[in-house]
Design an enzyme around this catalytic site. Structure first.
Site, mmCIF file in Angstrom:
data_model
loop_
_atom_site.group_PDB
_atom_site.id
_atom_site.type_symbol
_atom_site.label_atom_id
_atom_site.label_comp_id
_atom_site.label_asym_id
_atom_site.label_seq_id
_atom_site.Cartn_x
_atom_site.Cartn_y
_atom_site.Cartn_z
ATOM 1 N N GLU A 89 1.101 -0.927 0.083
ATOM 2 C CA GLU A 89 0.096 0.018 0.273
ATOM 3 C C GLU A 89 0.587 1.457 -0.043
ATOM 4 O OE1 GLU A 89 -2.528 -0.036 3.452
ATOM 5 O OE2 GLU A 89 -3.930 -1.457 2.136
ATOM 6 N N HIS A 90 -0.007 2.388 -0.526
ATOM 7 C CA HIS A 90 0.832 3.702 -0.697
ATOM 8 C C HIS A 90 2.275 3.918 -0.913
ATOM 9 C CE1 HIS A 90 -1.915 4.406 1.808
ATOM 10 N NE2 HIS A 90 -1.730 3.863 2.906
ATOM 11 N N ARG A 91 2.367 2.841 -2.240
ATOM 12 C CA ARG A 91 3.705 2.714 -3.053
ATOM 13 C C ARG A 91 4.759 1.955 -2.576
ATOM 14 N NH1 ARG A 91 3.286 2.734 -8.007
ATOM 15 N NH2 ARG A 91 5.735 3.094 -8.525
ATOM 16 N N LEU A 92 4.434 1.088 -0.266
ATOM 17 C CA LEU A 92 6.141 1.177 0.054
ATOM 18 C C LEU A 92 5.937 -0.420 -0.173
ATOM 19 C CD1 LEU A 92 4.673 2.942 3.007
ATOM 20 C CD2 LEU A 92 6.116 3.372 1.561
ATOM 21 N N HIS A 93 6.538 -0.230 -1.395
ATOM 22 C CA HIS A 93 6.943 -1.726 -2.385
ATOM 23 C C HIS A 93 7.729 -2.349 -1.194
ATOM 24 C CE1 HIS A 93 4.200 -0.420 -4.619
ATOM 25 N NE2 HIS A 93 4.443 1.059 -5.562
#
Length: 196
Positions: A173-177
């Site tokens: 989520e939130h581009r916190l890959h």
């Protein structure tokens, strides 16, 4: 992700690939193959994974295709698997070599007869004047081999990408890959956990 993943990149690939085979609706073995030409221009296309293990990742193609020509000049490639339903990717980079004739023969014999005939009819990556020409070539191949086995064309075979780097990417989520990268060394694999 780190606790859930095996320390061996090939075991981890096997685990993710099994999940993809179960969840992806079409061509879970599809992978993007990137090569580079003599002029330094990269090109990419989709191919199908047909074998894998510690020795590498195998695909098959016409040896007179653009990709085969580029691999003859620069025998290195990158692969990318993207399984949208799992929100995962695997990136693989390394040198490329031809598989043995025996291995190519075995795989070719496992293909459907129509696909075998298509390999004889196709001038992959080269233009034809029209679709009818291709269909006529296919019909000629069908008649040529009618009543017998279809042998592997001499210009058709397999390639193996031997990984030097494998990256496992998981969407968060939130581009916190989250990315786990394995790099081959003389003694095995170094690994690291990366973030965007």
């Amino acid at each position: 992700m780190a606790r859930a993943m095996a320390d061996d990149p090939f075991a981890l690939f096997d685990s993710w690939y099994r999940e993809a085979r179960a969840s992806e609706p079409n061509d879970s073995n599809a992978m993007a193959l990137a090569t580079v030409g003599a002029d330094g221009q990269p090109s990419v296309r989709m191919v199908l994974l047909k074998g894998h293990g510690p020795g590498g990742f195998v695909f098959y193609t016409n040896g007179e295709s653009r990709k085969a020509g580029e691999l003859a000049v620069t025998p290195r490639a990158a692969l990318l698997f993207h399984w949208k339903s799992l929100r995962r990717q695997i990136r693989i980079e390394g040198p490329v070599s031809s598989v043995s004739a025996a291995e190519s023969d075995t795989y070719f014999a496992s293909r459907s007869r129509d696909s075998q005939l298509g390999a004889w009819a196709s001038d992959q990556s080269r233009p034809l004047p029209d679709r009818a020409t291709f269909e006529a070539r296919y019909e000629a191949a069908r008649q040529r081999f009618e009543g017998g086995d279809v042998p592997r064309p001499p210009h058709w075979g397999g390639y193996r990408v031997t990984p030097e780097r494998i990256e496992f990417w998981m969407d968060r989520e939130h581009r916190l890959h989250e990315r786990r990268v394995f790099t081959r060394t003389a003694s095995g694999w170094d690994e690291g956990l990366l973030y965007p």
